[in-house]
Design an enzyme around this catalytic site. Structure first.
Site, short mmCIF file in Angstrom:
data_model
loop_
_atom_site.label_atom_id
_atom_site.label_comp_id
_atom_site.label_asym_id
_atom_site.label_seq_id
_atom_site.Cartn_x
_atom_site.Cartn_y
_atom_site.Cartn_z
N ASN A 38 1.20 -1.19 0.03
CA ASN A 38 -0.05 0.02 -0.03
C ASN A 38 0.81 1.29 0.01
OD1 ASN A 38 0.08 -1.02 3.01
ND2 ASN A 38 -1.14 0.14 3.30
N ASP A 39 0.43 2.43 1.48
CA ASP A 39 1.02 3.17 0.98
C ASP A 39 2.90 3.83 0.23
OD1 ASP A 39 -1.34 3.20 2.69
OD2 ASP A 39 -0.44 4.40 3.70
N GLN A 55 5.04 0.35 2.01
CA GLN A 55 3.91 -0.30 3.10
C GLN A 55 4.04 -2.07 2.20
OE1 GLN A 55 2.23 0.33 6.89
NE2 GLN A 55 3.86 1.40 5.85
N SER A 99 2.85 3.14 7.96
CA SER A 99 4.27 4.41 7.67
C SER A 99 5.01 5.91 8.01
CB SER A 99 2.20 5.29 6.49
OG SER A 99 2.02 4.10 6.05
#
Ligand code: FRU
Length: 490
Positions: A38-39, A55, A99
């Site tokens: 993800n991020d 992530q 994050s």
């Protein structure tokens, strides 16, 4: 430090990435080495390379205990994977390394600051969770977590804020030499605020003030803040959870908000003058930005959406992609974004058409097709009420870009793209053009369509999973319209 968890992840990713062919990945959008992403995290230019952390859960293509994946690039488009940088291997981050961000430390080393999450079992039915901030320092390859971690603890949160929603530090160094972080935190009313902490050495931090408050109009919790000063303005970006649809500016659900304003360093005061969505498409979240060595400021986001993450099998070899990195500029208190200029180096096979007349008969043009392309359209709508480009099209599937000149509105509709999730098929943006003329740039890679409107005044990012043989592109207008097309393969 020898971390078993980190070694295990590194061995696993090295072995499993061999099973993913180059053709299985997008050509110039970053994807995780293996497993879930993800991020974007810690995006920066350090020692001659762009670094991108992310992530990362290597073992399955679903979210799991968060690691930090790592890659470097010279051109922001082609990334070389490096061994995972962080694993959740300490008592204070055993639930995940969430994050965060990175900075060149005062002694030249590279410093990461991230949210370290721990969940403790209190009894059979209760768990307590803490989100705190920790640092790791390294050389661009190996990172060592600080002995002092966590360096911003839950007892340093001012009263009234949750200890469970306190995450995603963004770090910068002021002109006064003081390090600052802003962190997303949830107040008693469930609203996200950004809390500012200051430090001389990134180890000992002090709470300073609320940097920016959600007044209730911008969702609930604020995730992944970003802050930068550029072209005489200051910008704060947040990714709120639970936005409520407002007048074509923000859609429901997770979104991105950019506040443009001014910043007074002496008092650490950020004053909002304007706000807008960073991206109007279905798939853009948690962006981070970085200074390029040539003075540009580059932004990149996760080109997926939390609402649609369950549409693939957890046994897929990887899931998740980043957006195209974009160069920003600020005009009239508005954020503009254009694809990084490096993409121009990837172009080949130029095809150009001038003054193509369109009507309600669908038209395709020789040489204008494909799934890896950079295409510019200049549209003059004449009396047409709707102009449509169908992309990634075959007999079953397509994704439409729609321009409604009379309503000054553009729209992306992927309900026919093969996607499942009803709610996320259509996205709109208001445009400034009132005279029926519109300039549009469309960048397509294997699993994405990014549409830049009016020289980057607004962007719509859409992830698609349409089969790669859906390569047709068709144009039509409801009424008469004229267009110029310049298309390159990428
Ligand atoms: C945003 C986010 C962050 C958090 C991370 C966990 O997408 O929820 O707030 O740090 O993902 O993976």
């Amino acid at each position: 430090m020898d971390s078993q968890l980190l070694n295990k992840a590194r061995e696993y990713e090295l072995e499993k990435e061999k099973l993913i062919g180059k053709e299985d990945r997008p050509a110039f959008h970053m994807t995780p080495r293996v497993g879930w992403m993800n991020d974007p995290n810690g995006f920066c230019f350090y020692k001659g390379e762009y670094h991108m952390f992310y992530q990362y859960y290597p073992y399955k293509s679903v979210w799991g205990p968060m690691h930090w994946g790592h890659a470097v690039s010279k051109d922001l488009l082609h990334w070389e994977y490096l061994p995972a940088a962080l694993a959740p291997d300490m008592p204070y981050d055993s639930f995940g390394c969430y994050s965060g961000n990175s900075i060149t430390y005062k002694d030249g080393r590279h410093l990461i600051i991230y949210t370290s999450v721990v969940k403790n079992k209190i009894d059979e039915n209760t768990e307590e969770e803490f989100q705190q901030q920790s640092v790791a320092i390294g050389d661009g390859r190996e990172y060592k977590k600080a002995a002092e971690n966590p360096v911003i603890t839950t007892d340093m949160i001012p009263e009234g804020y949750s200890t469970v929603d306190f995450r995603d530090p963004k770090i910068w160094k002021g002109k006064d030499g003081i390090y600052r972080v802003i962190i997303g935190a949830k107040d008693q009313n469930g609203l996200g605020h950004l809390l500012l902490y200051v430090s001389d050495d990134c180890i000992t931090w002090k709470y300073k003030k609320v940097f920016l408050k959600n007044d209730g109009n911008f969702g609930t919790m604020w995730e992944c803040p970003d802050f930068f000063e550029f072209e005489g303005k200051a910008v704060v970006i947040v990714s709120p959870i639970g936005m409520v649809e407002t007048d074509f500016e923000y859609p429901d659900g997770n979104g991105t908000v950019c506040f443009v304003g001014t910043y007074d360093e002496e008092t650490d005061t950020f004053t909002v003058e304007n706000h807008q969505a960073v991206d109007y498409g279905a798939d853009f979240y948690a962006p981070e930005s970085a200074d390029a060595p040539d003075g540009r400021h580059i932004i990149i986001g996760w080109a997926q959406n939390w609402a649609t993450i369950n549409e693939h099998s957890e046994d897929d070899s990887f899931f998740g992609q980043m957006s195209l990195p974009r160069e920003i500029s600020i005009k009239n208190n508005r954020l503009y974004q254009l694809p990084v200029k490096e993409i121009e180096e990837c172009r080949y096979d130029k095809v150009e058409y001038k003054n193509i007349s369109l009507s309600d008969e669908e038209v395709s043009l020789d040489g204008v097709r494909g799934r890896f392309l950079d295409m510019e359209l200049e549209i003059s709508a004449n009396d047409a009420t709707e102009f449509v480009v169908s992309l990634a099209k075959n007999k079953e599937n397509k994704t439409d870009f729609i321009y409604k000149p009379k309503e000054s509105l553009v729209m992306v509709d992927r309900s026919m793209s093969g996607a499942l999730n009803e709610r996320f098929h259509q996205r709109c943006a208001k445009i400034s053009s009132k005279d029926g003329h519109l300039k549009v740039r469309i960048i397509m890679d294997r699993n994405s369509i990014e549409i830049f409107i009016e020289d980057g005044r607004s962007v719509l990012t859409t992830a698609i999973t349409t089969d790669l043989d859906a390569e047709d592109i068709c144009f039509k207008a409801d009424g008469s319209a004229i267009m110029n097309v310049t298309k390159y393969s990428l």
